[in-house]
Design a protein around this motif. Structure first.
Motif, PDB file in Angstrom:
ATOM      1  N   ILE A   1       0.836  -1.204   0.000  1.00  0.00           N
ATOM      2  CA  ILE A   1       0.000   0.000   0.000  1.00  0.00           C
ATOM      3  C   ILE A   1       0.869   1.252   0.000  1.00  0.00           C
ATOM      4  CG2 ILE A   1      -1.590   1.371   1.405  1.00  0.00           C
ATOM      5  CD1 ILE A   1      -2.932  -1.235   2.254  1.00  0.00           C
ATOM      6  N   LEU A   2       1.906   1.265   0.832  1.00  0.00           N
ATOM      7  CA  LEU A   2       2.798   2.424   0.877  1.00  0.00           C
ATOM      8  C   LEU A   2       3.511   2.621  -0.460  1.00  0.00           C
ATOM      9  CD1 LEU A   2       4.382   2.051   4.437  1.00  0.00           C
ATOM     10  CD2 LEU A   2       2.805   3.835   3.670  1.00  0.00           C
ATOM     11  N   ALA A   3       4.023   1.533  -1.028  1.00  0.00           N
ATOM     12  CA  ALA A   3       4.710   1.630  -2.317  1.00  0.00           C
ATOM     13  C   ALA A   3       3.751   2.088  -3.408  1.00  0.00           C
ATOM     14  CB  ALA A   3       5.322   0.280  -2.682  1.00  0.00           C
ATOM     15  N   PHE A   4       2.546   1.546  -3.389  1.00  0.00           N
ATOM     16  CA  PHE A   4       1.520   1.888  -4.375  1.00  0.00           C
ATOM     17  C   PHE A   4       1.134   3.357  -4.261  1.00  0.00           C
ATOM     18  CE2 PHE A   4      -3.056   2.004  -5.530  1.00  0.00           C
ATOM     19  CZ  PHE A   4      -2.953   1.588  -6.844  1.00  0.00           C
ATOM     20  N   ALA A   5       0.896   3.823  -3.040  1.00  0.00           N
ATOM     21  CA  ALA A   5       0.456   5.200  -2.832  1.00  0.00           C
ATOM     22  C   ALA A   5       1.566   6.194  -3.159  1.00  0.00           C
ATOM     23  CB  ALA A   5      -0.008   5.381  -1.385  1.00  0.00           C
ATOM     24  N   ILE A   6       2.773   5.955  -2.631  1.00  0.00           N
ATOM     25  CA  ILE A   6       3.882   6.887  -2.854  1.00  0.00           C
ATOM     26  C   ILE A   6       4.297   6.900  -4.323  1.00  0.00           C
ATOM     27  CG2 ILE A   6       6.283   7.404  -2.284  1.00  0.00           C
ATOM     28  CD1 ILE A   6       5.758   6.153   0.478  1.00  0.00           C
ATOM     29  N   GLY A   7       4.391   5.720  -4.924  1.00  0.00           N
ATOM     30  CA  GLY A   7       4.789   5.641  -6.329  1.00  0.00           C
ATOM     31  C   GLY A   7       3.767   6.282  -7.251  1.00  0.00           C
ATOM     32  N   SER A   8       2.473   6.036  -6.988  1.00  0.00           N
ATOM     33  CA  SER A   8       1.422   6.614  -7.823  1.00  0.00           C
ATOM     34  C   SER A   8       1.371   8.130  -7.679  1.00  0.00           C
ATOM     35  CB  SER A   8       0.066   6.019  -7.444  1.00  0.00           C
ATOM     36  OG  SER A   8       0.056   4.623  -7.636  1.00  0.00           O
ATOM     37  N   LEU A   9       1.430   8.604  -6.439  1.00  0.00           N
ATOM     38  CA  LEU A   9       1.394  10.048  -6.199  1.00  0.00           C
ATOM     39  C   LEU A   9       2.610  10.726  -6.827  1.00  0.00           C
ATOM     40  CD1 LEU A   9      -0.032  12.417  -4.800  1.00  0.00           C
ATOM     41  CD2 LEU A   9       1.315  11.913  -2.755  1.00  0.00           C
ATOM     42  N   GLY A  10       3.775  10.130  -6.644  1.00  0.00           N
ATOM     43  CA  GLY A  10       4.979  10.698  -7.238  1.00  0.00           C
ATOM     44  C   GLY A  10       4.916  10.719  -8.754  1.00  0.00           C
ATOM     45  N   GLY A  11       4.392   9.644  -9.351  1.00  0.00           N
ATOM     46  CA  GLY A  11       4.275   9.583 -10.803  1.00  0.00           C
ATOM     47  C   GLY A  11       3.346  10.649 -11.347  1.00  0.00           C
ATOM     48  N   VAL A  12       2.229  10.870 -10.663  1.00  0.00           N
ATOM     49  CA  VAL A  12       1.266  11.891 -11.100  1.00  0.00           C
ATOM     50  C   VAL A  12       1.858  13.291 -10.966  1.00  0.00           C
ATOM     51  CG1 VAL A  12      -0.951  12.976 -10.587  1.00  0.00           C
ATOM     52  CG2 VAL A  12      -0.758  10.485 -10.609  1.00  0.00           C
ATOM     53  N   ILE A  13       2.468  13.574  -9.813  1.00  0.00           N
ATOM     54  CA  ILE A  13       3.017  14.925  -9.573  1.00  0.00           C
ATOM     55  C   ILE A  13       4.123  15.255 -10.580  1.00  0.00           C
ATOM     56  CG2 ILE A  13       4.353  16.322  -7.953  1.00  0.00           C
ATOM     57  CD1 ILE A  13       2.819  14.954  -5.689  1.00  0.00           C
ATOM     58  N   VAL A  14       5.069  14.337 -10.745  1.00  0.00           N
ATOM     59  CA  VAL A  14       6.161  14.592 -11.682  1.00  0.00           C
ATOM     60  C   VAL A  14       5.643  14.630 -13.116  1.00  0.00           C
ATOM     61  CG1 VAL A  14       8.372  13.732 -12.544  1.00  0.00           C
ATOM     62  CG2 VAL A  14       7.841  13.560 -10.124  1.00  0.00           C
ATOM     63  N   GLY A  15       4.655  13.783 -13.419  1.00  0.00           N
ATOM     64  CA  GLY A  15       4.081  13.786 -14.757  1.00  0.00           C
ATOM     65  C   GLY A  15       3.425  15.111 -15.093  1.00  0.00           C
ATOM     66  N   PHE A  16       2.625  15.645 -14.154  1.00  0.00           N
ATOM     67  CA  PHE A  16       2.002  16.956 -14.370  1.00  0.00           C
ATOM     68  C   PHE A  16       3.057  18.049 -14.494  1.00  0.00           C
ATOM     69  CE2 PHE A  16      -2.162  15.369 -12.726  1.00  0.00           C
ATOM     70  CZ  PHE A  16      -2.919  15.807 -13.802  1.00  0.00           C
ATOM     71  N   TRP A  17       4.086  17.968 -13.678  1.00  0.00           N
ATOM     72  CA  TRP A  17       5.152  18.975 -13.718  1.00  0.00           C
ATOM     73  C   TRP A  17       5.845  18.968 -15.084  1.00  0.00           C
ATOM     74  CZ3 TRP A  17      10.688  18.241 -11.719  1.00  0.00           C
ATOM     75  CH2 TRP A  17      11.374  19.463 -11.749  1.00  0.00           C
ATOM     76  N   PHE A  18       6.179  17.782 -15.571  1.00  0.00           N
ATOM     77  CA  PHE A  18       6.821  17.685 -16.879  1.00  0.00           C
ATOM     78  C   PHE A  18       5.880  18.147 -17.990  1.00  0.00           C
ATOM     79  CE2 PHE A  18      10.531  14.485 -16.407  1.00  0.00           C
ATOM     80  CZ  PHE A  18      11.012  15.206 -15.315  1.00  0.00           C
ATOM     81  N   ALA A  19       4.571  17.836 -17.830  1.00  0.00           N
ATOM     82  CA  ALA A  19       3.608  18.228 -18.859  1.00  0.00           C
ATOM     83  C   ALA A  19       3.488  19.744 -18.959  1.00  0.00           C
ATOM     84  CB  ALA A  19       2.243  17.613 -18.558  1.00  0.00           C
ATOM     85  N   ARG A  20       3.587  20.425 -17.834  1.00  0.00           N
ATOM     86  CA  ARG A  20       3.413  21.883 -17.814  1.00  0.00           C
ATOM     87  C   ARG A  20       4.733  22.623 -18.018  1.00  0.00           C
ATOM     88  NH1 ARG A  20      -0.543  23.771 -13.084  1.00  0.00           N
ATOM     89  NH2 ARG A  20      -0.582  25.575 -14.471  1.00  0.00           N
ATOM     90  N   GLN A  21       5.848  21.911 -17.913  1.00  0.00           N
ATOM     91  CA  GLN A  21       7.157  22.534 -18.094  1.00  0.00           C
ATOM     92  C   GLN A  21       7.961  21.719 -19.115  1.00  0.00           C
ATOM     93  OE1 GLN A  21       7.949  25.381 -16.672  1.00  0.00           O
ATOM     94  NE2 GLN A  21       6.139  25.513 -15.360  1.00  0.00           N
TER      95      GLN A  21
END
Length: 251
Positions: free
Chosen positions: A71-91
Protein backbone atom coordinates in the motif's frame (compact mmCIF):
# COMPACT_ATOMS: atom_id res chain seq x y z
CA UNK A 1 -19.55 -13.36 -23.62
CA UNK A 2 -21.51 -12.94 -20.40
CA UNK A 3 -19.69 -12.38 -17.12
CA UNK A 4 -20.95 -15.72 -15.74
CA UNK A 5 -19.78 -17.51 -18.87
CA UNK A 6 -16.37 -15.89 -18.66
CA UNK A 7 -15.98 -16.77 -14.97
CA UNK A 8 -17.05 -20.34 -15.71
CA UNK A 9 -14.39 -20.73 -18.41
CA UNK A 10 -11.73 -19.19 -16.17
CA UNK A 11 -12.67 -21.59 -13.38
CA UNK A 12 -12.61 -24.51 -15.82
CA UNK A 13 -9.08 -23.63 -16.94
CA UNK A 14 -7.94 -23.57 -13.30
CA UNK A 15 -9.60 -26.92 -12.54
CA UNK A 16 -8.13 -28.61 -15.62
CA UNK A 17 -4.67 -27.20 -14.89
CA UNK A 18 -4.72 -28.36 -11.27
CA UNK A 19 -6.09 -31.78 -12.26
CA UNK A 20 -3.30 -32.29 -14.80
CA UNK A 21 -0.71 -31.15 -12.26
CA UNK A 22 -2.05 -33.61 -9.66
CA UNK A 23 -2.19 -36.45 -12.21
CA UNK A 24 1.32 -36.03 -13.61
CA UNK A 25 2.76 -35.55 -10.10
CA UNK A 26 1.05 -38.67 -8.75
CA UNK A 27 0.74 -41.20 -11.59
CA UNK A 28 3.74 -42.55 -13.54
CA UNK A 29 3.42 -42.26 -17.32
CA UNK A 30 5.27 -45.02 -19.21
CA UNK A 31 7.08 -45.86 -16.00
CA UNK A 32 8.28 -42.30 -15.41
CA UNK A 33 6.90 -39.50 -13.24
CA UNK A 34 6.61 -36.46 -15.51
CA UNK A 35 6.37 -34.05 -12.53
CA UNK A 36 8.50 -35.48 -9.71
CA UNK A 37 6.91 -34.44 -6.38
CA UNK A 38 10.30 -33.43 -4.94
CA UNK A 39 10.58 -30.68 -7.57
CA UNK A 40 6.92 -29.88 -8.33
CA UNK A 41 4.94 -31.02 -5.26
CA UNK A 42 1.20 -31.42 -6.05
CA UNK A 43 -2.01 -29.41 -5.57
CA UNK A 44 -3.19 -31.52 -2.61
CA UNK A 45 -0.01 -30.88 -0.60
CA UNK A 46 0.02 -27.21 -1.59
CA UNK A 47 -3.59 -26.77 -0.53
CA UNK A 48 -2.88 -28.57 2.74
CA UNK A 49 -0.02 -26.16 3.43
CA UNK A 50 -2.22 -23.13 2.73
CA UNK A 51 -4.93 -24.48 5.06
CA UNK A 52 -2.29 -25.15 7.74
CA UNK A 53 -1.00 -21.57 7.52
CA UNK A 54 -4.45 -20.04 7.83
CA UNK A 55 -5.74 -22.43 10.50
CA UNK A 56 -2.68 -21.87 12.69
CA UNK A 57 -2.79 -18.11 12.05
CA UNK A 58 0.89 -17.92 11.10
CA UNK A 59 0.11 -16.39 7.70
CA UNK A 60 -1.73 -13.31 8.97
CA UNK A 61 1.35 -11.54 10.28
CA UNK A 62 3.12 -11.97 6.94
CA UNK A 63 0.07 -10.89 4.95
CA UNK A 64 -0.38 -7.71 6.98
CA UNK A 65 3.28 -6.73 6.59
CA UNK A 66 3.30 -7.35 2.83
CA UNK A 67 -0.03 -5.53 2.46
CA UNK A 68 1.26 -2.49 4.37
CA UNK A 69 4.47 -2.38 2.31
CA UNK A 70 2.49 -2.74 -0.93
CA UNK A 71 0.00 0.00 0.00
CA UNK A 72 2.80 2.42 0.88
CA UNK A 73 4.71 1.63 -2.32
CA UNK A 74 1.52 1.89 -4.37
CA UNK A 75 0.46 5.20 -2.83
CA UNK A 76 3.88 6.89 -2.85
CA UNK A 77 4.79 5.64 -6.33
CA UNK A 78 1.42 6.61 -7.82
CA UNK A 79 1.39 10.05 -6.20
CA UNK A 80 4.98 10.70 -7.24
CA UNK A 81 4.28 9.58 -10.80
CA UNK A 82 1.27 11.89 -11.10
CA UNK A 83 3.02 14.92 -9.57
CA UNK A 84 6.16 14.59 -11.68
CA UNK A 85 4.08 13.79 -14.76
CA UNK A 86 2.00 16.96 -14.37
CA UNK A 87 5.15 18.98 -13.72
CA UNK A 88 6.82 17.68 -16.88
CA UNK A 89 3.61 18.23 -18.86
CA UNK A 90 3.41 21.88 -17.81
CA UNK A 91 7.16 22.53 -18.09
CA UNK A 92 8.39 21.14 -21.45
CA UNK A 93 11.87 22.58 -20.95
CA UNK A 94 12.22 20.83 -17.60
CA UNK A 95 10.98 17.60 -19.19
CA UNK A 96 13.55 17.94 -21.97
CA UNK A 97 16.40 18.46 -19.49
CA UNK A 98 15.50 15.49 -17.27
CA UNK A 99 14.32 13.14 -20.04
CA UNK A 100 17.62 11.21 -20.45
CA UNK A 101 17.97 10.83 -16.68
CA UNK A 102 14.42 9.52 -16.31
CA UNK A 103 15.10 6.96 -19.05
CA UNK A 104 18.39 5.99 -17.43
CA UNK A 105 16.82 5.40 -14.01
CA UNK A 106 13.90 3.52 -15.55
CA UNK A 107 16.34 1.21 -17.34
CA UNK A 108 18.04 0.13 -14.10
CA UNK A 109 17.24 -3.48 -13.04
CA UNK A 110 15.19 -3.12 -9.89
CA UNK A 111 16.67 -6.25 -8.31
CA UNK A 112 20.06 -4.52 -8.35
CA UNK A 113 18.58 -1.67 -6.31
CA UNK A 114 17.23 -3.95 -3.57
CA UNK A 115 20.57 -4.47 -1.74
CA UNK A 116 21.29 -0.74 -1.99
CA UNK A 117 17.94 0.15 -0.42
CA UNK A 118 18.58 -2.43 2.29
CA UNK A 119 21.97 -0.86 2.99
CA UNK A 120 20.46 2.64 3.13
CA UNK A 121 17.18 1.92 4.88
CA UNK A 122 17.82 -1.30 6.77
CA UNK A 123 15.83 -4.53 6.89
CA UNK A 124 12.57 -2.83 7.92
CA UNK A 125 9.61 -2.06 5.69
CA UNK A 126 11.05 1.10 4.11
CA UNK A 127 13.65 -0.69 1.99
CA UNK A 128 10.80 -2.81 0.53
CA UNK A 129 8.62 0.25 0.05
CA UNK A 130 11.43 2.04 -1.78
CA UNK A 131 11.86 -0.88 -4.17
CA UNK A 132 8.12 -0.99 -4.82
CA UNK A 133 8.04 2.77 -5.45
CA UNK A 134 10.67 2.46 -8.18
CA UNK A 135 8.45 -0.09 -9.94
CA UNK A 136 5.17 1.79 -9.56
CA UNK A 137 6.44 5.31 -10.29
CA UNK A 138 7.27 4.83 -13.96
CA UNK A 139 4.05 2.95 -14.72
CA UNK A 140 1.91 5.81 -13.41
CA UNK A 141 4.11 8.47 -15.01
CA UNK A 142 1.64 10.70 -16.87
CA UNK A 143 2.14 11.31 -20.59
CA UNK A 144 2.50 14.95 -21.68
CA UNK A 145 0.90 14.61 -25.11
CA UNK A 146 -2.60 15.58 -23.91
CA UNK A 147 -1.24 18.97 -22.89
CA UNK A 148 0.02 19.76 -26.36
CA UNK A 149 -3.30 18.75 -27.93
CA UNK A 150 -5.24 20.95 -25.50
CA UNK A 151 -3.03 23.96 -26.14
CA UNK A 152 -3.56 23.59 -29.88
CA UNK A 153 -7.28 24.21 -29.20
CA UNK A 154 -6.46 27.47 -27.41
CA UNK A 155 -7.42 26.33 -23.91
CA UNK A 156 -6.42 28.35 -20.86
CA UNK A 157 -4.49 26.77 -18.01
CA UNK A 158 -7.69 26.53 -15.95
CA UNK A 159 -9.58 24.89 -18.81
CA UNK A 160 -6.69 22.52 -19.42
CA UNK A 161 -6.69 21.48 -15.76
CA UNK A 162 -10.45 20.95 -15.63
CA UNK A 163 -11.24 19.47 -19.03
CA UNK A 164 -7.99 17.82 -20.11
CA UNK A 165 -5.61 17.13 -17.23
CA UNK A 166 -7.85 15.55 -14.62
CA UNK A 167 -10.26 13.55 -16.87
CA UNK A 168 -7.48 12.13 -19.03
CA UNK A 169 -5.16 11.65 -16.07
CA UNK A 170 -7.78 9.75 -14.06
CA UNK A 171 -8.57 7.46 -17.01
CA UNK A 172 -4.91 6.78 -17.70
CA UNK A 173 -4.01 6.47 -14.04
CA UNK A 174 -6.59 3.85 -13.22
CA UNK A 175 -5.77 1.81 -16.30
CA UNK A 176 -2.12 1.82 -15.21
CA UNK A 177 -2.92 1.26 -11.54
CA UNK A 178 -4.14 -2.24 -12.32
CA UNK A 179 -0.62 -3.02 -13.52
CA UNK A 180 1.12 -1.04 -10.80
CA UNK A 181 -0.75 -2.93 -8.05
CA UNK A 182 1.06 -6.09 -9.07
CA UNK A 183 4.38 -4.28 -9.28
CA UNK A 184 3.92 -2.77 -5.82
CA UNK A 185 3.45 -6.26 -4.38
CA UNK A 186 6.35 -7.60 -6.44
CA UNK A 187 8.64 -4.89 -5.09
CA UNK A 188 7.63 -5.66 -1.51
CA UNK A 189 7.96 -9.43 -1.92
CA UNK A 190 11.31 -9.27 -3.74
CA UNK A 191 12.65 -7.02 -0.97
CA UNK A 192 11.37 -9.45 1.66
CA UNK A 193 12.88 -12.38 -0.21
CA UNK A 194 16.32 -10.76 -0.31
CA UNK A 195 16.35 -9.74 3.33
CA UNK A 196 13.63 -9.47 5.98
CA UNK A 197 12.18 -11.14 9.05
CA UNK A 198 8.54 -11.30 7.93
CA UNK A 199 6.26 -11.04 4.91
CA UNK A 200 5.18 -13.35 2.10
CA UNK A 201 8.59 -13.09 0.44
CA UNK A 202 10.22 -14.14 3.71
CA UNK A 203 7.80 -17.08 4.00
CA UNK A 204 8.63 -18.24 0.47
CA UNK A 205 12.36 -17.82 1.06
CA UNK A 206 12.19 -19.86 4.27
CA UNK A 207 10.31 -22.68 2.53
CA UNK A 208 12.82 -22.64 -0.32
CA UNK A 209 15.72 -22.80 2.15
CA UNK A 210 14.55 -26.17 3.51
CA UNK A 211 13.49 -27.52 0.08
CA UNK A 212 9.82 -27.32 1.01
CA UNK A 213 8.45 -27.16 -2.54
CA UNK A 214 4.84 -27.35 -1.32
CA UNK A 215 5.51 -24.32 0.89
CA UNK A 216 7.03 -22.39 -2.02
CA UNK A 217 4.03 -23.08 -4.25
CA UNK A 218 1.64 -22.35 -1.38
CA UNK A 219 3.32 -18.96 -0.87
CA UNK A 220 3.02 -18.19 -4.58
CA UNK A 221 -0.68 -19.13 -4.64
CA UNK A 222 -1.40 -16.98 -1.58
CA UNK A 223 0.53 -14.14 -3.21
CA UNK A 224 -1.46 -14.50 -6.45
CA UNK A 225 -4.79 -14.43 -4.60
CA UNK A 226 -3.52 -11.46 -2.59
CA UNK A 227 -2.81 -9.46 -5.79
CA UNK A 228 -6.17 -10.38 -7.31
CA UNK A 229 -8.05 -9.15 -4.25
CA UNK A 230 -6.14 -5.84 -4.27
CA UNK A 231 -6.81 -5.44 -7.99
CA UNK A 232 -10.53 -6.02 -7.39
CA UNK A 233 -10.47 -3.23 -4.78
CA UNK A 234 -8.85 -0.88 -7.33
CA UNK A 235 -11.56 -1.80 -9.85
CA UNK A 236 -14.31 -0.91 -7.36
CA UNK A 237 -12.69 2.47 -6.66
CA UNK A 238 -12.25 3.06 -10.39
CA UNK A 239 -15.92 2.45 -11.12
CA UNK A 240 -16.89 4.84 -8.33
CA UNK A 241 -14.66 7.67 -9.52
CA UNK A 242 -15.05 7.22 -13.28
CA UNK A 243 -18.81 6.81 -13.55
CA UNK A 244 -18.82 9.36 -16.38
CA UNK A 245 -17.03 6.99 -18.73
CA UNK A 246 -19.03 4.63 -21.01
CA UNK A 247 -19.53 1.17 -19.52
CA UNK A 248 -17.60 -0.50 -22.35
CA UNK A 249 -14.58 1.69 -21.62
CA UNK A 250 -14.76 1.15 -17.82
CA UNK A 251 -14.85 -2.60 -18.19
Amino acid sequence: MSRIGLLSLQLLVAIVGLALWQFFASVPVFGKMLLPPFFFSNPVDVFSQVVKWFSSGVIWKHLVITLWESILAFAIGSLGGVIVGFWFARQPNVAAVFDPYVKMVNALPRVVLAPIFTLWLGLGIWSKVALGVTLVFFIVFVSATVLDNGRMLGMSERQLMRHVYWPSALSWMFSSLHTSVGFAVVGAVVGEYLGSAAGLGYLIQQAEGVFDVAGVFAGMFVLSAFVILIDMAVTLVERRLLVWRPAAVRD
